[in-house]
Design a protein around this motif. Structure first.
Motif, PDB file in Angstrom:
ATOM      1  N   GLU A  62       0.841  -1.193   0.000  1.00 51.05           N
ATOM      2  CA  GLU A  62       0.000   0.000   0.000  1.00 51.05           C
ATOM      3  C   GLU A  62       0.878   1.246   0.000  1.00 51.05           C
ATOM      4  O   GLU A  62       1.767   1.399   0.838  1.00 51.05           O
ATOM      5  CB  GLU A  62      -0.939   0.027   1.198  1.00 51.05           C
ATOM      6  CG  GLU A  62      -1.895   1.216   1.150  1.00 51.05           C
ATOM      7  CD  GLU A  62      -3.022   1.140   2.156  1.00 51.05           C
ATOM      8  OE1 GLU A  62      -3.933   1.980   2.079  1.00 51.05           O
ATOM      9  OE2 GLU A  62      -2.985   0.241   3.018  1.00 51.05           O
ATOM     10  N   LEU A  63       0.618   2.129  -0.940  1.00 49.84           N
ATOM     11  CA  LEU A  63       1.343   3.391  -1.048  1.00 49.84           C
ATOM     12  C   LEU A  63       0.572   4.480  -0.298  1.00 49.84           C
ATOM     13  O   LEU A  63      -0.587   4.284   0.076  1.00 49.84           O
ATOM     14  CB  LEU A  63       1.522   3.759  -2.521  1.00 49.84           C
ATOM     15  CG  LEU A  63       2.274   2.721  -3.376  1.00 49.84           C
ATOM     16  CD1 LEU A  63       2.365   3.178  -4.826  1.00 49.84           C
ATOM     17  CD2 LEU A  63       3.658   2.444  -2.817  1.00 49.84           C
ATOM     18  N   PRO A  64       1.184   5.640  -0.059  1.00 47.77           N
ATOM     19  CA  PRO A  64       0.497   6.691   0.705  1.00 47.77           C
ATOM     20  C   PRO A  64      -0.833   7.114   0.074  1.00 47.77           C
ATOM     21  O   PRO A  64      -0.974   7.187  -1.146  1.00 47.77           O
ATOM     22  CB  PRO A  64       1.505   7.845   0.697  1.00 47.77           C
ATOM     23  CG  PRO A  64       2.831   7.175   0.562  1.00 47.77           C
ATOM     24  CD  PRO A  64       2.589   6.006  -0.348  1.00 47.77           C
ATOM     25  N   THR A  65      -1.796   7.380   0.939  1.00 52.23           N
ATOM     26  CA  THR A  65      -3.121   7.845   0.529  1.00 52.23           C
ATOM     27  C   THR A  65      -3.125   9.372   0.446  1.00 52.23           C
ATOM     28  O   THR A  65      -2.392  10.036   1.169  1.00 52.23           O
ATOM     29  CB  THR A  65      -4.164   7.372   1.562  1.00 52.23           C
ATOM     30  OG1 THR A  65      -4.187   5.945   1.560  1.00 52.23           O
ATOM     31  CG2 THR A  65      -5.552   7.893   1.243  1.00 52.23           C
ATOM     32  N   LEU A  99      -1.029  16.606 -13.419  1.00 50.12           N
ATOM     33  CA  LEU A  99      -0.628  17.901 -12.863  1.00 50.12           C
ATOM     34  C   LEU A  99       0.813  17.921 -12.372  1.00 50.12           C
ATOM     35  O   LEU A  99       1.267  18.930 -11.838  1.00 50.12           O
ATOM     36  CB  LEU A  99      -1.562  18.269 -11.703  1.00 50.12           C
ATOM     37  CG  LEU A  99      -3.049  18.302 -12.046  1.00 50.12           C
ATOM     38  CD1 LEU A  99      -3.872  18.536 -10.792  1.00 50.12           C
ATOM     39  CD2 LEU A  99      -3.339  19.371 -13.085  1.00 50.12           C
ATOM     40  N   ILE A 100       1.523  16.814 -12.527  1.00 52.49           N
ATOM     41  CA  ILE A 100       2.912  16.751 -12.067  1.00 52.49           C
ATOM     42  C   ILE A 100       3.822  16.433 -13.252  1.00 52.49           C
ATOM     43  O   ILE A 100       3.374  15.874 -14.257  1.00 52.49           O
ATOM     44  CB  ILE A 100       3.093  15.681 -10.966  1.00 52.49           C
ATOM     45  CG1 ILE A 100       2.697  14.297 -11.492  1.00 52.49           C
ATOM     46  CG2 ILE A 100       2.287  16.041  -9.722  1.00 52.49           C
ATOM     47  CD1 ILE A 100       3.021  13.155 -10.548  1.00 52.49           C
ATOM     48  N   PRO A 101       5.097  16.786 -13.145  1.00 52.23           N
ATOM     49  CA  PRO A 101       6.035  16.428 -14.217  1.00 52.23           C
ATOM     50  C   PRO A 101       6.145  14.911 -14.351  1.00 52.23           C
ATOM     51  O   PRO A 101       5.961  14.168 -13.381  1.00 52.23           O
ATOM     52  CB  PRO A 101       7.364  17.041 -13.745  1.00 52.23           C
ATOM     53  CG  PRO A 101       6.987  18.072 -12.735  1.00 52.23           C
ATOM     54  CD  PRO A 101       5.730  17.579 -12.081  1.00 52.23           C
ATOM     55  N   MET A 148       2.095  18.919  -3.695  1.00 55.23           N
ATOM     56  CA  MET A 148       1.494  20.054  -4.398  1.00 55.23           C
ATOM     57  C   MET A 148       0.818  20.998  -3.408  1.00 55.23           C
ATOM     58  O   MET A 148       0.177  20.553  -2.458  1.00 55.23           O
ATOM     59  CB  MET A 148       0.470  19.570  -5.431  1.00 55.23           C
ATOM     60  CG  MET A 148       1.079  19.027  -6.702  1.00 55.23           C
ATOM     61  SD  MET A 148      -0.137  18.868  -8.045  1.00 55.23           S
ATOM     62  CE  MET A 148      -1.148  17.530  -7.436  1.00 55.23           C
ATOM     63  N   ARG A 149       0.947  22.283  -3.649  1.00 51.48           N
ATOM     64  CA  ARG A 149       0.317  23.291  -2.806  1.00 51.48           C
ATOM     65  C   ARG A 149      -0.523  24.228  -3.666  1.00 51.48           C
ATOM     66  O   ARG A 149      -0.147  24.569  -4.783  1.00 51.48           O
ATOM     67  CB  ARG A 149       1.380  24.112  -2.057  1.00 51.48           C
ATOM     68  CG  ARG A 149       2.215  23.298  -1.078  1.00 51.48           C
ATOM     69  CD  ARG A 149       1.366  22.793   0.089  1.00 51.48           C
ATOM     70  NE  ARG A 149       2.137  22.001   1.036  1.00 51.48           N
ATOM     71  CZ  ARG A 149       2.255  20.674   0.983  1.00 51.48           C
ATOM     72  NH1 ARG A 149       1.640  19.989   0.016  1.00 51.48           N
ATOM     73  NH2 ARG A 149       2.967  20.033   1.882  1.00 51.48           N
ATOM     74  N   GLU A 162       5.580   9.500  -7.894  1.00 47.38           N
ATOM     75  CA  GLU A 162       4.448  10.306  -8.370  1.00 47.38           C
ATOM     76  C   GLU A 162       3.553  10.725  -7.206  1.00 47.38           C
ATOM     77  O   GLU A 162       3.144  11.892  -7.112  1.00 47.38           O
ATOM     78  CB  GLU A 162       3.635   9.511  -9.394  1.00 47.38           C
ATOM     79  CG  GLU A 162       4.318   9.347 -10.735  1.00 47.38           C
ATOM     80  CD  GLU A 162       3.504   8.509 -11.695  1.00 47.38           C
ATOM     81  OE1 GLU A 162       3.734   8.620 -12.907  1.00 47.38           O
ATOM     82  OE2 GLU A 162       2.641   7.725 -11.233  1.00 47.38           O
ATOM     83  N   ILE A 163       3.252   9.793  -6.321  1.00 47.86           N
ATOM     84  CA  ILE A 163       2.380  10.119  -5.192  1.00 47.86           C
ATOM     85  C   ILE A 163       3.053  11.123  -4.269  1.00 47.86           C
ATOM     86  O   ILE A 163       2.405  12.042  -3.744  1.00 47.86           O
ATOM     87  CB  ILE A 163       1.974   8.838  -4.441  1.00 47.86           C
ATOM     88  CG1 ILE A 163       1.051   7.998  -5.337  1.00 47.86           C
ATOM     89  CG2 ILE A 163       1.282   9.175  -3.119  1.00 47.86           C
ATOM     90  CD1 ILE A 163       0.620   6.691  -4.730  1.00 47.86           C
ATOM     91  N   ALA A 164       4.363  10.990  -4.074  1.00 47.46           N
ATOM     92  CA  ALA A 164       5.088  11.970  -3.258  1.00 47.46           C
ATOM     93  C   ALA A 164       4.975  13.363  -3.877  1.00 47.46           C
ATOM     94  O   ALA A 164       4.770  14.360  -3.168  1.00 47.46           O
ATOM     95  CB  ALA A 164       6.551  11.560  -3.124  1.00 47.46           C
TER      96      ALA A 164
END
Length: 246
Positions: free
Chosen positions: A30-33, A112-114, A134-135, A127-129
């Motif tokens: 499980e990766l971060p939620t 929305l991320i590179p 994102m702010r 990617e999740i990190a």
């Protein structure tokens, strides 16, 4: 010995069943939620109208030894369609899907991320990190490049002639080229923001039949009934609310 083997097999199957019920699969990490607020702005004859909701995304990744799909990704989105109130014109629902992109709520943040390069087993975690880092509010582009394809990246829109009757569902858009929209409403902007807020849970009050829908209940639209829907994937109750693995 045979009896002991049967007991061990039974214990393993029981454990496997518990893991499945808990949303886990052996061999998956499980990766971060994360949670995000999605806001949908509509252009209408009466001006701009908007609605928003908070969606939670869970992600699991298969390990390198997992059979049959090492590195495979599974997601679970917890949330519901965005409701936009048009006053006397009723409610519009921005669904938890974007055309054929059924996993869109769990993937929109990646637009929305590179682009992240690296080892297969490290990319999704990175990617999740980046998503969680994102702010502020980000504008969601209307399309999303996936390999050589451009995927729809804004949600589908529907409404109901009578919200108490699911059979009165009406398709708003997007529509195929050349087809005139019978309802003068279109998406103007979609925004995304990472938040620490409760998941939105209001749609059952808006659609009283939804809580009784069994599984992914099929919802034929007005275009289905008119035989005009080869462009539009079938709708179901799953497009309005979900908390299941994909």
């Amino acid at each position: 010995m045979a009896r002991s083997t049967f007991r061990e097999a039974g214990a393993y199957l029981s454990l496997l069943g518990l893991l499945v019920l808990a949303g886990c699969t052996p061999g998956y990490e499980e990766l971060p939620t994360y949670r995000y607020r999605l806001t949908v702005e509509l252009a209408t004859p009466q001006g701009v109208r908007s609605g928003s909701g908070v969606i939670e995304v869970h992600t699991w990744q298969a390990g390198p030894q997992t059979i049959p799909s090492p590195g495979a990704i599974r997601t679970r989105e917890d949330g519901e369609a965005i409701v936009i109130d048009l006053g006397r014109q009723g409610l519009v629902f921005a669904l938890m899907r974007a055309g054929n992109f059924m996993d869109w709520p769990g993937s929109v943040a990646r637009s929305l991320i590179p682009s992240v390069k690296g080892d297969t087993y490290d990319v999704r975690g990175a990617e999740i990190a980046a998503i969680k880092a994102m702010r502020g509010v980000r504008e969601v582009p209307p399309t999303f490049a996936s390999g050589s394809s451009q995927l729809q990246n804004w949600p589908d829109l529907v409404r109901f002639a009578d919200r108490s009757r699911p059979e009165t569902i009406r398709w708003i858009g997007p529509l195929p080229p050349g087809r005139i929209a019978p309802f003068a409403v279109a998406i103007r902007r979609v925004t995304f923001e990472i938040v620490d807020a409760p998941v939105t849970r209001t749609i059952n009050r808006r659609l009283p039949w939804l809580s009784d829908a069994a599984g992914e209940t099929r919802l034929p639209t007005d275009l289905d009934r008119a035989g005009l829907d080869p462009f539009i994937p079938p709708l179901s109750s799953f497009d309005f609310t979900r908390n299941v693995d994909r």
